[in-house]
Motif scaffolding. Structure first.
Motif, PDB file in Angstrom:
ATOM      1  N   GLU A 221      34.225  34.544  52.940  1.00 45.78           N
ATOM      2  CA  GLU A 221      34.350  33.125  52.599  1.00 45.78           C
ATOM      3  C   GLU A 221      33.539  32.767  51.358  1.00 45.78           C
ATOM      4  O   GLU A 221      33.937  31.917  50.563  1.00 45.78           O
ATOM      5  CB  GLU A 221      33.877  32.251  53.771  1.00 45.78           C
ATOM      6  N   LEU A 222      32.365  33.395  51.196  1.00 44.62           N
ATOM      7  CA  LEU A 222      31.429  33.046  50.135  1.00 44.62           C
ATOM      8  C   LEU A 222      31.488  34.072  49.004  1.00 44.62           C
ATOM      9  O   LEU A 222      31.839  35.237  49.222  1.00 44.62           O
ATOM     10  CB  LEU A 222      30.005  32.974  50.688  1.00 44.62           C
ATOM     11  N   ASP A 223      31.102  33.632  47.808  1.00 49.34           N
ATOM     12  CA  ASP A 223      31.081  34.542  46.661  1.00 49.34           C
ATOM     13  C   ASP A 223      30.201  35.757  46.928  1.00 49.34           C
ATOM     14  O   ASP A 223      30.550  36.885  46.559  1.00 49.34           O
ATOM     15  CB  ASP A 223      30.560  33.798  45.425  1.00 49.34           C
ATOM     16  N   GLU A 224      29.060  35.542  47.543  1.00 48.33           N
ATOM     17  CA  GLU A 224      28.139  36.639  47.842  1.00 48.33           C
ATOM     18  C   GLU A 224      28.795  37.666  48.758  1.00 48.33           C
ATOM     19  O   GLU A 224      28.622  38.880  48.574  1.00 48.33           O
ATOM     20  CB  GLU A 224      26.864  36.087  48.498  1.00 48.33           C
ATOM     21  N   GLN A 225      29.571  37.204  49.727  1.00 50.44           N
ATOM     22  CA  GLN A 225      30.263  38.110  50.634  1.00 50.44           C
ATOM     23  C   GLN A 225      31.332  38.907  49.898  1.00 50.44           C
ATOM     24  O   GLN A 225      31.517  40.111  50.143  1.00 50.44           O
ATOM     25  CB  GLN A 225      30.887  37.315  51.777  1.00 50.44           C
ATOM     26  N   ILE A 226      32.058  38.243  49.003  1.00 46.37           N
ATOM     27  CA  ILE A 226      33.086  38.935  48.219  1.00 46.37           C
ATOM     28  C   ILE A 226      32.454  40.050  47.396  1.00 46.37           C
ATOM     29  O   ILE A 226      32.964  41.170  47.338  1.00 46.37           O
ATOM     30  CB  ILE A 226      33.823  37.935  47.302  1.00 46.37           C
ATOM     31  N   GLY A 247      40.032  50.926  51.608  1.00 48.42           N
ATOM     32  CA  GLY A 247      40.454  51.488  50.323  1.00 48.42           C
ATOM     33  C   GLY A 247      40.909  50.428  49.334  1.00 48.42           C
ATOM     34  O   GLY A 247      40.770  50.606  48.113  1.00 48.42           O
ATOM     35  N   CYS A 248      41.440  49.329  49.843  1.00 51.90           N
ATOM     36  CA  CYS A 248      41.855  48.214  48.985  1.00 51.90           C
ATOM     37  C   CYS A 248      40.671  47.364  48.558  1.00 51.90           C
ATOM     38  O   CYS A 248      40.682  46.769  47.466  1.00 51.90           O
ATOM     39  CB  CYS A 248      42.860  47.329  49.712  1.00 51.90           C
ATOM     40  N   LEU A 249      39.646  47.290  49.406  1.00 49.55           N
ATOM     41  CA  LEU A 249      38.535  46.363  49.180  1.00 49.55           C
ATOM     42  C   LEU A 249      37.283  47.090  48.688  1.00 49.55           C
ATOM     43  O   LEU A 249      36.176  46.834  49.160  1.00 49.55           O
ATOM     44  CB  LEU A 249      38.254  45.570  50.459  1.00 49.55           C
ATOM     45  N   GLN A 250      37.468  47.975  47.750  1.00 42.98           N
ATOM     46  CA  GLN A 250      36.349  48.614  47.076  1.00 42.98           C
ATOM     47  C   GLN A 250      35.822  47.700  45.966  1.00 42.98           C
ATOM     48  O   GLN A 250      36.607  47.095  45.233  1.00 42.98           O
ATOM     49  CB  GLN A 250      36.774  49.949  46.481  1.00 42.98           C
ATOM     50  N   ILE A 251      34.511  47.607  45.852  1.00 39.96           N
ATOM     51  CA  ILE A 251      33.917  46.704  44.863  1.00 39.96           C
ATOM     52  C   ILE A 251      34.334  47.092  43.449  1.00 39.96           C
ATOM     53  O   ILE A 251      34.725  46.243  42.643  1.00 39.96           O
ATOM     54  CB  ILE A 251      32.378  46.693  44.994  1.00 39.96           C
ATOM     55  N   LYS A 252      34.265  48.369  43.140  1.00 38.73           N
ATOM     56  CA  LYS A 252      34.612  48.843  41.805  1.00 38.73           C
ATOM     57  C   LYS A 252      36.126  49.002  41.700  1.00 38.73           C
ATOM     58  O   LYS A 252      36.733  49.742  42.478  1.00 38.73           O
ATOM     59  CB  LYS A 252      33.920  50.176  41.532  1.00 38.73           C
TER      60      LYS A 252
END
Length: 311
Positions: A221-226, A247-252
């Protein structure tokens, strides 16, 4: 430009269509009403966009048109996209006439009613969405607002349609520095750097959407969580679907799966048949709702992310 031909300013919308006045949705890009084509009483959706609210224009050799119309023309051949049937330029606005499939509701409402989707149903839905996004990219377009509220579910057939290209753009290989989509579906690179590339950003949104389907709500929900992308899975999910979402939600961005990788993922290629006929009890789940109902009475804590009406 392929697809629907331009309609002149003098063309009389009222000769072909009747607007019932029933509002299906509204937001920053326009207002959508229910309508009828007079020649055969076909139900349609009528989107009215004020010219002074149009920020992105497509400028062919003739009169400029809103970019949204140009994008819809470009993807007019794709089965999984809600089709632009006609459009009209008036003195102060553009009017878009869009398909209004019978027996449909948006995926947000569908998930809210079901609480969560079984992996079998989610797989059947996700495969359709993935194929549509892949075809949209092949057509040189990026949607940039893939989410449950922008997908219509036909409750009789289980088929899905992608709607609302108001945040879209022509696909480019270089980075984008603008974004009008939904923030909780946006990738960490946009939050941190205000830059992103189309394909990895689309994969991020697909990961958020798949999590939403199998867990009943979005993960962040929050930018920090994203930006941290720390996932907590709910319920008894298979390791395969958890692997795909992760695999879709990798930071890089370079570490994320590509769309081609997703097609080959074991969860999507599961031996269990995930054809439309396997979508459980889809024809009799709940009474039909208008596709853009604002779900204020949704179950649990699932909250609409929409600032723009459907279509």
């Amino acid at each position: 430009m392929e697809g629907v031909k331009s309609t002149s300013v003098s063309a009389n919308f009222a000769d072909k269509y009747h607007c019932t006045g029933e509002k299906l949705g509204s937001g920053g890009f326009g207002t959508v009403y229910s309508g009828v084509r007079k020649s055969d009483q076909l139900q349609v959706a009528i989107k009215v966009v004020d010219k002074n609210k149009v920020t992105d224009w497509y400028r062919p050799k003739v009169t400029p048109i809103p970019l949204e119309i140009a994008l819809l023309q470009r993807v007019s051949h794709i089965k999984g996209v809600n089709q632009l049937m006609d459009y009209y330029e008036q003195s102060r606005c553009f009017i878009m006439v869009l398909q209004k499939p019978e027996g449909c509701m948006d995926l947000f409402d569908y998930i809210s009613e079901k609480k969560v989707l079984s992996e079998k149903t989610a797989r059947a839905f996700f495969r359709q969405i993935l194929e549509t996004v892949h075809e949209v990219h092949k057509a040189g377009v990026v949607h940039r607002d893939i989410k449950d509220e922008n997908l219509l579910v036909n409750t009789k057939t289980g088929q899905l349609q992608l709607i609302d290209f108001g945040s879209g753009a022509f696909l480019i290989d270089s980075a984008y520095t603008d974004f009008d989509g939904t923030r909780v579906y946006s990738p960490p690179e946009w939050i941190r750097q205000h830059r992103y590339h189309a394909r990895p950003a689309a994969v991020w949104s697909l990961g958020i959407l798949l999590y939403d389907m199998v867990c009943g709500d979005i993960p962040f929900e929050l930018d920090e969580q994203i930006c941290k992308a720390e996932l907590t899975f709910k319920g008894h999910l298979s390791k395969e679907v958890q692997s795909l979402i992760s695999g879709c939600l990798q930071i890089k961005p370079s570490n994320r799966l590509s769309i081609e990788d997703i097609f080959q993922h074991p969860w999507l290629r599961n031996n269990e048949k995930s054809s439309l006929s396997s979508v459980e009890n889809i024809a009799c789940i709940i009474p039909l709702k208008t596709a853009n109902t604002n779900s204020s009475g949704s179950l649990e804590s699932k909250v609409s992310t929409s600032s723009e009406g459907s279509y």
